[in-house]
Write a protein that holds these residues in place. Structure first.
Motif, mmCIF file in Angstrom:
data_model
loop_
_atom_site.group_PDB
_atom_site.id
_atom_site.type_symbol
_atom_site.label_atom_id
_atom_site.label_comp_id
_atom_site.label_asym_id
_atom_site.label_seq_id
_atom_site.Cartn_x
_atom_site.Cartn_y
_atom_site.Cartn_z
ATOM 1 N N ILE A 154 27.555 9.538 -21.503
ATOM 2 C CA ILE A 154 28.648 9.647 -22.462
ATOM 3 C C ILE A 154 29.657 8.542 -22.218
ATOM 4 C CG2 ILE A 154 30.507 11.127 -23.315
ATOM 5 C CD1 ILE A 154 28.702 13.483 -22.364
ATOM 6 N N ALA A 155 29.899 7.762 -23.268
ATOM 7 C CA ALA A 155 30.909 6.704 -23.178
ATOM 8 C C ALA A 155 32.217 7.254 -23.704
ATOM 9 C CB ALA A 155 30.472 5.491 -23.986
ATOM 10 N N VAL A 156 33.257 7.154 -22.897
ATOM 11 C CA VAL A 156 34.574 7.623 -23.301
ATOM 12 C C VAL A 156 35.349 6.437 -23.862
ATOM 13 C CG1 VAL A 156 36.771 8.545 -22.467
ATOM 14 C CG2 VAL A 156 34.614 9.456 -21.565
ATOM 15 N N MET A 157 35.921 6.631 -25.033
ATOM 16 C CA MET A 157 36.761 5.597 -25.630
ATOM 17 C C MET A 157 38.161 6.165 -25.746
ATOM 18 S SD MET A 157 36.129 2.647 -27.690
ATOM 19 C CE MET A 157 37.378 1.535 -28.270
ATOM 20 N N GLY A 158 39.007 5.761 -24.836
ATOM 21 C CA GLY A 158 40.388 6.233 -24.859
ATOM 22 C C GLY A 158 41.269 5.194 -25.531
ATOM 23 N N THR A 196 44.427 8.425 -16.923
ATOM 24 C CA THR A 196 42.962 8.386 -17.045
ATOM 25 C C THR A 196 42.287 9.164 -15.910
ATOM 26 O OG1 THR A 196 43.118 6.286 -18.188
ATOM 27 C CG2 THR A 196 40.967 6.835 -17.269
ATOM 28 N N TYR A 197 42.855 9.109 -14.696
ATOM 29 C CA TYR A 197 42.215 9.857 -13.600
ATOM 30 C C TYR A 197 42.212 11.355 -13.878
ATOM 31 C CZ TYR A 197 46.517 11.663 -11.381
ATOM 32 O OH TYR A 197 47.668 12.354 -11.130
ATOM 33 N N GLU A 198 43.278 11.835 -14.597
ATOM 34 C CA GLU A 198 43.345 13.262 -14.937
ATOM 35 C C GLU A 198 42.305 13.616 -16.007
ATOM 36 O OE1 GLU A 198 48.052 14.272 -14.395
ATOM 37 O OE2 GLU A 198 47.514 13.023 -16.119
ATOM 38 N N THR A 199 42.165 12.733 -16.968
ATOM 39 C CA THR A 199 41.168 12.953 -18.028
ATOM 40 C C THR A 199 39.768 13.009 -17.433
ATOM 41 O OG1 THR A 199 42.580 11.809 -19.600
ATOM 42 C CG2 THR A 199 40.243 11.981 -20.183
ATOM 43 N N LEU A 200 39.475 12.061 -16.561
ATOM 44 C CA LEU A 200 38.141 12.023 -15.945
ATOM 45 C C LEU A 200 37.921 13.259 -15.081
ATOM 46 C CD1 LEU A 200 37.970 8.230 -15.033
ATOM 47 C CD2 LEU A 200 36.644 9.408 -16.799
ATOM 48 N N GLN A 201 38.997 13.727 -14.424
ATOM 49 C CA GLN A 201 38.901 14.941 -13.615
ATOM 50 C C GLN A 201 38.582 16.154 -14.496
ATOM 51 O OE1 GLN A 201 39.193 15.385 -10.017
ATOM 52 N NE2 GLN A 201 38.176 17.220 -10.820
ATOM 53 N N ASP A 253 28.477 20.261 -15.957
ATOM 54 C CA ASP A 253 27.547 21.100 -15.186
ATOM 55 C C ASP A 253 26.528 20.229 -14.447
ATOM 56 O OD1 ASP A 253 26.113 20.117 -17.283
ATOM 57 O OD2 ASP A 253 25.639 22.052 -18.188
ATOM 58 N N GLY A 254 26.809 18.953 -14.366
ATOM 59 C CA GLY A 254 25.904 18.053 -13.664
ATOM 60 C C GLY A 254 24.933 17.346 -14.601
ATOM 61 N N SER A 255 24.998 17.707 -15.885
ATOM 62 C CA SER A 255 24.045 17.131 -16.841
ATOM 63 C C SER A 255 24.566 15.852 -17.481
ATOM 64 C CB SER A 255 23.715 18.162 -17.925
ATOM 65 O OG SER A 255 24.865 18.433 -18.695
ATOM 66 N N LYS A 256 25.831 15.537 -17.220
ATOM 67 C CA LYS A 256 26.429 14.382 -17.905
ATOM 68 C C LYS A 256 26.926 13.323 -16.931
ATOM 69 C CE LYS A 256 28.148 17.520 -21.434
ATOM 70 N NZ LYS A 256 28.507 18.755 -20.686
ATOM 71 N N GLU A 257 26.905 12.082 -17.435
ATOM 72 C CA GLU A 257 27.393 10.955 -16.654
ATOM 73 C C GLU A 257 28.406 10.206 -17.532
ATOM 74 O OE1 GLU A 257 24.658 8.716 -13.705
ATOM 75 O OE2 GLU A 257 24.343 7.854 -15.695
ATOM 76 N N ALA A 286 34.186 6.951 -12.681
ATOM 77 C CA ALA A 286 33.626 6.347 -13.903
ATOM 78 C C ALA A 286 33.173 4.919 -13.694
ATOM 79 C CB ALA A 286 34.655 6.399 -15.030
ATOM 80 N N ARG A 287 32.210 4.548 -14.495
ATOM 81 C CA ARG A 287 31.800 3.152 -14.562
ATOM 82 C C ARG A 287 32.409 2.607 -15.845
ATOM 83 N NH1 ARG A 287 26.259 4.191 -12.241
ATOM 84 N NH2 ARG A 287 26.589 6.331 -11.639
ATOM 85 N N PHE A 288 32.852 1.361 -15.796
ATOM 86 C CA PHE A 288 33.462 0.761 -16.985
ATOM 87 C C PHE A 288 32.440 -0.013 -17.807
ATOM 88 C CE2 PHE A 288 37.135 0.949 -14.012
ATOM 89 C CZ PHE A 288 37.943 1.785 -14.770
#
Ligand code: ATP
Ligand code: MG
Length: 195
Positions: free
Chosen positions: A5-9, A86-91, A98-102, A128-130
């Motif tokens: 999953i790519a997060v676009m903030g 961003t660290y809070e969002t990623l947290q 559940d371990g199924s997502k990266e 996260a990886r950028f």
């Protein structure tokens, strides 16, 4: 295989074709399963200009992504008071995982250069990886002072477009057609935003 999953903030004030094109190219070319758009909450202090409400920016985001089945919008930041780091969002994302997502995090070159100034940057880079995209007028500067930063540059067509430029054009009474999706343009016009 984990779901990527790519997060676009972003502030998305307003969301524009640059955001959408970058997200789609990253999804397709970097093998992402989904892109999660997370509009930022309202800044606690007034900045140089008045940012539209979270609800209004979220609505524009929803309109912009509505015909792409791989795109999703999240309320997680606008539903919290103030800006979310961003660290809070990623947290929060990790807490629901559940371990199924990266998770991957999309950044334009301008935002990537600013990473060393982020709050709790070590927590961010552990989680996260950028995925970094070029942006006209900004060199890709790798923050070498941050050890262990994981990033990948994804080549996308350069689009010299920003929300600032769009707000400026509306303020000057100029057309923003084709700079934002048509339904977003209509929503902005109907509500008289940025005039
Ligand atoms: P503003 O001018 O208000 O700062 P913006 O166009 O930079 O708006 P943001 O919401 O600040 O949009 O950006 C969210 C993310 O999208 C950032 O990582 C930014 O670098 C990236 N981004 C925005 N526009 C582009 C573009 N045209 N090309 C590549 N990346 C972009
Ligand atoms: Mg910006």
């Amino acid at each position: 295989m984990k779901q990527k999953i790519a997060v676009m903030g972003g502030t998305f004030d307003p969301i524009h074709m640059g955001h959408l094109m970058v997200a789609e190219i990253i999804r397709a070319d970097a093998g992402m399963d989904r892109v999660l758009f997370i509009p930022a909450g309202e800044p606690p202090h007034k900045q140089g200009y008045q940012v539209l409400s979270g609800e209004e920016r979220y609505r524009m985001t929803e309109l912009a992504i509505q015909n792409n089945p791989y795109f999703e919008a999240s309320r997680m930041e606008i539903d919290r008071p103030g800006r979310t780091y961003t660290y809070e969002t990623l947290q929060m994302l990790e807490d629901q995982n559940d371990g199924s997502k990266e998770y991957y995090y999309i950044l334009g070159a301008d935002a990537f250069a600013y990473v060393p100034h982020w709050r709790e940057v070590q927590k961010v880079i552990r989680r996260a990886r950028f995925l970094v995209v070029r942006r006209p007028g900004h060199e890709i500067v790798v923050p070498s002072e941050i050890e262990g930063i994981r990033y990948q540059v994804v080549e996308a067509a350069l689009m010299d477009i920003s929300s600032t430029q769009i707000r400026g054009r509306i303020h000057e009474g100029k057309s923003i057609r084709y700079m934002v999706p048509e339904n977003v343009r209509q929503y902005i016009e109907e509500n008289g935003f940025y005039r």
